[in-house]
Motif scaffolding. Structure first.
Motif, short mmCIF file in Angstrom:
data_model
loop_
_atom_site.label_atom_id
_atom_site.label_comp_id
_atom_site.label_asym_id
_atom_site.label_seq_id
_atom_site.Cartn_x
_atom_site.Cartn_y
_atom_site.Cartn_z
N ASN A 44 30.20 31.95 60.35
CA ASN A 44 30.51 32.32 61.72
C ASN A 44 29.98 31.23 62.64
O ASN A 44 28.77 31.13 62.88
N THR A 45 30.86 30.38 63.13
CA THR A 45 30.43 29.21 63.90
C THR A 45 29.87 29.60 65.27
O THR A 45 29.25 28.77 65.94
N ALA A 46 30.10 30.83 65.69
CA ALA A 46 29.65 31.24 67.02
C ALA A 46 28.22 31.76 67.04
O ALA A 46 27.65 31.96 68.11
N THR A 47 27.61 31.99 65.86
CA THR A 47 26.30 32.63 65.84
C THR A 47 25.18 31.76 65.29
O THR A 47 24.02 32.18 65.32
N ALA A 48 25.47 30.58 64.75
CA ALA A 48 24.41 29.71 64.25
C ALA A 48 23.52 29.30 65.42
O ALA A 48 24.00 28.80 66.43
N ARG A 49 22.19 29.49 65.26
CA ARG A 49 21.30 29.20 66.37
C ARG A 49 19.87 29.00 65.88
O ARG A 49 19.50 29.43 64.80
N PHE A 50 19.08 28.30 66.71
CA PHE A 50 17.67 28.08 66.42
C PHE A 50 16.86 29.29 66.87
O PHE A 50 17.04 29.80 67.97
N GLU A 51 15.95 29.71 66.01
CA GLU A 51 15.01 30.78 66.32
C GLU A 51 13.60 30.19 66.35
O GLU A 51 13.36 29.12 65.79
N ALA A 136 25.92 25.00 58.19
CA ALA A 136 25.31 25.46 59.43
C ALA A 136 24.69 24.30 60.19
O ALA A 136 24.73 24.25 61.43
N CYS A 137 24.13 23.34 59.47
CA CYS A 137 23.48 22.20 60.11
C CYS A 137 24.49 21.32 60.83
O CYS A 137 24.17 20.69 61.83
N PHE A 138 25.72 21.28 60.33
CA PHE A 138 26.74 20.47 60.99
C PHE A 138 27.02 20.99 62.39
O PHE A 138 27.39 20.24 63.29
N LEU A 139 26.84 22.31 62.59
CA LEU A 139 27.05 22.90 63.91
C LEU A 139 25.84 22.70 64.82
O LEU A 139 25.92 22.92 66.01
N SER A 140 24.73 22.31 64.24
CA SER A 140 23.51 22.11 65.02
C SER A 140 23.49 20.67 65.55
O SER A 140 24.28 19.83 65.14
N PRO A 141 22.54 20.35 66.44
CA PRO A 141 22.46 18.98 66.94
C PRO A 141 21.69 18.05 66.01
O PRO A 141 21.60 16.85 66.29
N LEU A 142 21.14 18.56 64.92
CA LEU A 142 20.32 17.73 64.05
C LEU A 142 21.15 16.65 63.36
O LEU A 142 22.29 16.88 62.97
#
Length: 283
Positions: A44-51, A136-142
């Protein structure tokens, strides 16, 4: 220019939207990340997030080719498995936060929420969990990026000295990971990342940002605060604005938005030391 600097100074004071807004925005945007003989797995590309705690949380959906029983042949059968997974970026471990089983009609037949103290498992190189994390990491800024342009929050300054200074950043590298963040020659030794929710109206009211001017649709924007806990950045905070539909990202840097493009192969990932591509899915 004062207006731009004011936006940078007040950035972290943005009012965060409530969880209801995030849930309304996070409407099932599934992207396939694995295809097997007996199942497919989607992210789910809309919910990947940093906690908090250097954790990247993502939601996955496994759709089975044939329904399976929960417990024995007489138990109810499920067709879809929804999993929320926490990945701890500091040591390459993961844990399941919630697991839901759905029948062939999409009706929930079982949901299990794990205890916060559950043991963290090691992500095995070359395994399916490593692939899920990498997706998931691809969707992150890392990862590694390059500055390709810059944009002002609103309008362009009349001071050509400012633009000349910014022109020098063209082509500069930007590296972001959990242990080090670098913009050109400026290095932060201990960054932390935190997703923040903000609505269109809140952003305009607090920052004076014209979303259309910076080329981002507010409904698609994912905003991430970056705090430099160690020395190296001045000011010690920044903001990333990422559109998961694009391979570009905006980074607020000294009062302007740098336009970043991910470099080829620049994704942050746990790489397999063995080089094996064998994927095994544990039940």
């Amino acid at each position: 220019m004062n207006r731009i600097l004011l936006a940078s100074a007040t950035l972290i004071l943005c009012v965060t939207a409530g969880p209801g807004w995030h849930q309304a925005q996070a409407k099932e945007l599934w992207q396939r990340v694995y295809t097997g003989a007996d199942s497919i797995i989607e992210l789910n590309t809309a919910t990947a997030r940093f906690e908090p705690g250097d954790i990247l949380r993502a939601e996955y959906r496994t759709i089975l080719t044939n329904p399976e029983s929960i417990a024995g042949d007489r138990g109810p059968k499920y067709k879809t498995r929804l999993e929320k997974i926490d990945f701890r970026l500091t040591d390459g471990r993961y844990r399941f936060v919630e697991i839901s089983l759905l029948d062939s009609n999409g009706k929930s037949i079982q949901t299990k929420t794990t205890d916060a103290a559950e043991d963290w498992r090691v992500v095995k190189p070359g395994g399916i969990t490593e692939r899920l994390f990498n997706a998931a990491c691809f969707l992150s800024p890392l990862g590694d990026w390059k500055v390709i342009a810059y944009r002002f929050a609103e309008g362009d300054p009349k001071d050509t000295k400012i633009t000349r200074q910014l022109d020098k950043l063209a082509g500069a590298g930007v590296h972001l990971d959990i242990k080090r963040a670098q913009v050109a020659n400026e290095v932060c030794s201990s960054p932390s990342f935190q997703d923040k929710d903000s609505t269109h109206d809140e952003a305009l009211r607090n920052l004076g940002i014209d979303w259309k001017h910076i080329g981002i649709k507010p409904e698609d924007a994912r905003t991430i605060n970056v705090k430099c806990d160690g020395s190296g950045w001045e000011p010690p905070r920044s903001l990333l604005v990422k559109d998961n539909n694009k391979e570009e990202m905006l980074m607020l840097w000294e009062g302007v938005f740098l336009v970043l493009k991910r470099t080829p192969g620049g994704e942050f990932r746990w790489r397999s030391r063995s080089g094996s591509n064998t994927l095994k899915r544990r039940p």
